[in-house]
Design an enzyme around this catalytic site. Structure first.
Site, PDB file in Angstrom:
ATOM      1  CB  VAL A   1      17.584 -17.714  -1.961  1.00 40.33           C
ATOM      2  CG1 VAL A   1      17.987 -17.487  -3.412  1.00 40.33           C
ATOM      3  CG2 VAL A   1      16.318 -16.931  -1.639  1.00 40.33           C
ATOM      4  CG  LEU A   2      18.899 -23.852  -2.930  1.00 41.92           C
ATOM      5  CD1 LEU A   2      18.915 -24.636  -4.227  1.00 41.92           C
ATOM      6  CD2 LEU A   2      19.094 -24.814  -1.769  1.00 41.92           C
TER       7      LEU A   2
ATOM      8  CG  ASP B   1      23.274 -27.684   2.240  1.00 41.59           C
ATOM      9  OD1 ASP B   1      22.890 -26.667   1.647  1.00 41.59           O
ATOM     10  OD2 ASP B   1      22.556 -28.698   2.385  1.00 41.59           O
TER      11      ASP B   1
ATOM     12  CB  SER C   1      13.455 -29.172  -0.067  1.00 40.09           C
ATOM     13  OG  SER C   1      14.671 -29.167  -0.788  1.00 40.09           O
TER      14      SER C   1
ATOM     15  CD  GLU D   1      24.334 -31.893  -4.144  1.00 39.93           C
ATOM     16  OE1 GLU D   1      25.527 -31.584  -4.308  1.00 39.93           O
ATOM     17  OE2 GLU D   1      23.974 -32.983  -3.640  1.00 39.93           O
TER      18      GLU D   1
ATOM     19  CB  SER E   1      12.226 -12.183  -3.777  1.00 35.78           C
ATOM     20  OG  SER E   1      13.387 -12.316  -2.996  1.00 35.78           O
TER      21      SER E   1
ATOM     22  NE  ARG F   1      19.924 -36.595   7.010  1.00 36.04           N
ATOM     23  CZ  ARG F   1      20.083 -35.559   6.189  1.00 36.04           C
ATOM     24  NH1 ARG F   1      19.193 -35.341   5.239  1.00 36.04           N
ATOM     25  NH2 ARG F   1      21.125 -34.758   6.311  1.00 36.04           N
TER      26      ARG F   1
ATOM     27  CE1 TYR G   1      20.254 -34.112  -1.224  1.00 34.03           C
ATOM     28  CE2 TYR G   1      20.212 -35.412   0.790  1.00 34.03           C
ATOM     29  CZ  TYR G   1      19.550 -34.777  -0.249  1.00 34.03           C
ATOM     30  OH  TYR G   1      18.174 -34.815  -0.298  1.00 34.03           O
TER      31      TYR G   1
ATOM     32  CE  LYS H   1      24.935 -33.000   4.648  1.00 29.87           C
ATOM     33  NZ  LYS H   1      24.248 -31.945   3.859  1.00 29.87           N
TER      34      LYS H   1
ATOM     35  CB  VAL I   1      22.676 -26.842  11.676  1.00 37.15           C
ATOM     36  CG1 VAL I   1      22.896 -28.343  11.572  1.00 37.15           C
ATOM     37  CG2 VAL I   1      23.021 -26.352  13.079  1.00 37.15           C
TER      38      VAL I   1
ATOM     39  CG  HIS J   1      25.561 -29.899  -0.722  1.00 36.00           C
ATOM     40  ND1 HIS J   1      24.571 -29.223  -1.410  1.00 36.00           N
ATOM     41  CD2 HIS J   1      24.905 -30.783   0.073  1.00 36.00           C
ATOM     42  CE1 HIS J   1      23.383 -29.670  -1.046  1.00 36.00           C
ATOM     43  NE2 HIS J   1      23.556 -30.625  -0.161  1.00 36.00           N
TER      44      HIS J   1
ATOM     45  CG  ASN K   1      23.859 -32.275   9.701  1.00 38.13           C
ATOM     46  OD1 ASN K   1      24.159 -31.234  10.272  1.00 38.13           O
ATOM     47  ND2 ASN K   1      24.044 -33.469  10.251  1.00 38.13           N
ATOM     48  CG  MET K   2      18.886 -27.349   9.448  1.00 36.21           C
ATOM     49  SD  MET K   2      17.891 -25.998   8.787  1.00 36.21           S
ATOM     50  CE  MET K   2      16.386 -26.208   9.738  1.00 36.21           C
TER      51      MET K   2
END
Length: 383
Positions: free
Chosen positions: A253-254, A284, A132, A116, A234, A15, A92, A73, A313, A94, A315-316
């Site tokens: 979940v995050l 990530d 997402s 994010e 859940s 990207r 991003y 990234k 991974v 993270h 950075n899918m």
């Protein structure tokens, strides 16, 4: 504002932080853009397109040597040398699970604005949402491909074979578990249903559970493919009840800005079938699966635990770079124009304000500060 856009160097990250259209938008707003040569190649954009859009083509050092940097990234360790006081970094980041990067940003006095953590009005996380969607859809595709026997999987085609009559299948359908019913989880479940597999989805919010159970698109897919779509609360007990039955687990979940909670425990993974698959989309931000100890790369994507293929991974969306770049930059570019007016003007926008993670050596995002164990400072007070 002078804006630099360097080439991404993370493993198989194709990207780019700006499209030619975004460059035009920034130039029209009286900014000067410095694109690193070849930065857009992985997404199908040529240097000539950027030049025609008004960008100056430069080397990596010059791209980084600008007061504002736009990326995709988080910077890698070899890029920390480019940090300087007052630099605005828009990407991003993270850092909740990356203390070395946090410390480097703080030490150099970089203003880091994280995609994010930016919170919007109509869309809760407007700059996380487009990726997402991509990550959710990719997650089910990744799970399906890693069930293939040559990748170490059990050799299962998730939707089975139905001999042109889905009501009379000649082989069994698989089961995918999706943990989380947000943007990532919904897109993962939707794609899995489209692959013809059965899906059980877990969600904590009672209102969202009702929405998912009544979702028309899921009902339509279930009729077309004659597969099951089950939504449950859940809880650890419910997840544990199902985990030995499913062929793939997609954990989404995050907590925005903070470390992801470990919802898939070690003992749960131990109950999974040999050759089954886990895809941890939250890797990530530290990951939500207890048996996944670190992120992986596209070149070496899997950590095997007791016969389970664990895909981690970070950075899918990087492999579907053309689609991902268009979707991401459509969301980020309008905010880039605002930020380029200068920080004091930009943070009048409440969404930009929530994105500021570090400023002048201080941590200015509370969940990030708590995750790192570093003192939090309110940005308004610092200014």
């Amino acid at each position: 504002m002078k804006i630099g856009c360097p080439k991404e160097i993370k493993n198989n990250e194709n990207r780019v932080g700006l499209t030619p259209d975004a460059v035009r938008m920034l130039v029209k707003a009286k900014n000067k853009v410095f694109m690193q040569k070849g930065a857009g190649k992985g997404s199908g954009f040529t240097d000539k397109e950027y030049a025609l859009a008004g960008a100056e083509l430069v080397d990596a050092k010059t791209a980084w040597d600008q007061p504002m940097i736009i990326k995709v990234k988080e910077p890698l360790h070899q890029e920390y040398k480019y940090f300087k006081p007052g630099m605005i970094l828009f990407t991003y980041i993270h850092i909740a699970d990356n203390k070395p990067l946090a410390e480097a940003l703080l030490k150099k006095g970089v203003t880091a604005i994280a995609y994010e953590t930016m919170v919007g009005n109509k869309v809760r996380l407007p700059l996380l949402a487009p990726m997402s969607r991509v990550a959710g859809r990719r997650a089910s595709i990744v799970a399906a491909t890693h069930l293939e026997s040559h990748r170490g999987g059990m050799g299962l085609l998730p939707g089975g074979v139905d001999d042109n009559d889905p009501k009379k299948p000649t082989t069994e359908k698989g089961w995918f578990m999706v943990v989380g019913g947000g943007v990532v989880g919904y897109n993962a479940a939707f794609t899995a249903m489209g692959l013809g597999t059965n899906v059980v989805q877990f969600e904590a919010n009672p209102k969202r559970i009702t929405e998912l159970k009544n979702d028309k698109r899921m009902k339509d897919l279930s009729k077309i493919f004659n597969n099951k779509y089950i939504v449950e609360a859940s809880t650890a007990a419910n997840i544990d009840k199902w985990i030995s039955k499913v062929d793939a687990v997609i954990s989404t979940v995050l907590i925005p800005g903070a470390k992801a909670p470990k919802v898939i425990k070690r003992e749960m993974v131990s109950k999974m079938k040999p050759g089954s698959v886990i895809v941890d989309v939250a890797i990530d931000q530290g990951g939500s699966v207890e048996t996944i100890t670190h992120s992986t790369t596209h070149n070496d994507p899997v950590i095997v635990y007791k016969g389970v293929q664990q895909y981690a991974v970070a950075n899918m969306p990087g492999t579907t770079s053309r689609t991902s770049t268009h979707a991401l930059v459509a969301a980020t570019a309008p905010y880039a124009v605002i930020i380029a007016k200068g920080l004091k003007i930009a943070i009048k926008d409440p969404t930009v304000y929530t994105g500021v993670n570090t400023y002048n050596g201080f941590l200015t995002n509370k969940p990030v500060a708590e995750a790192l164990g570093i003192k939090f400072h309110e940005l308004k007070e610092l200014l």
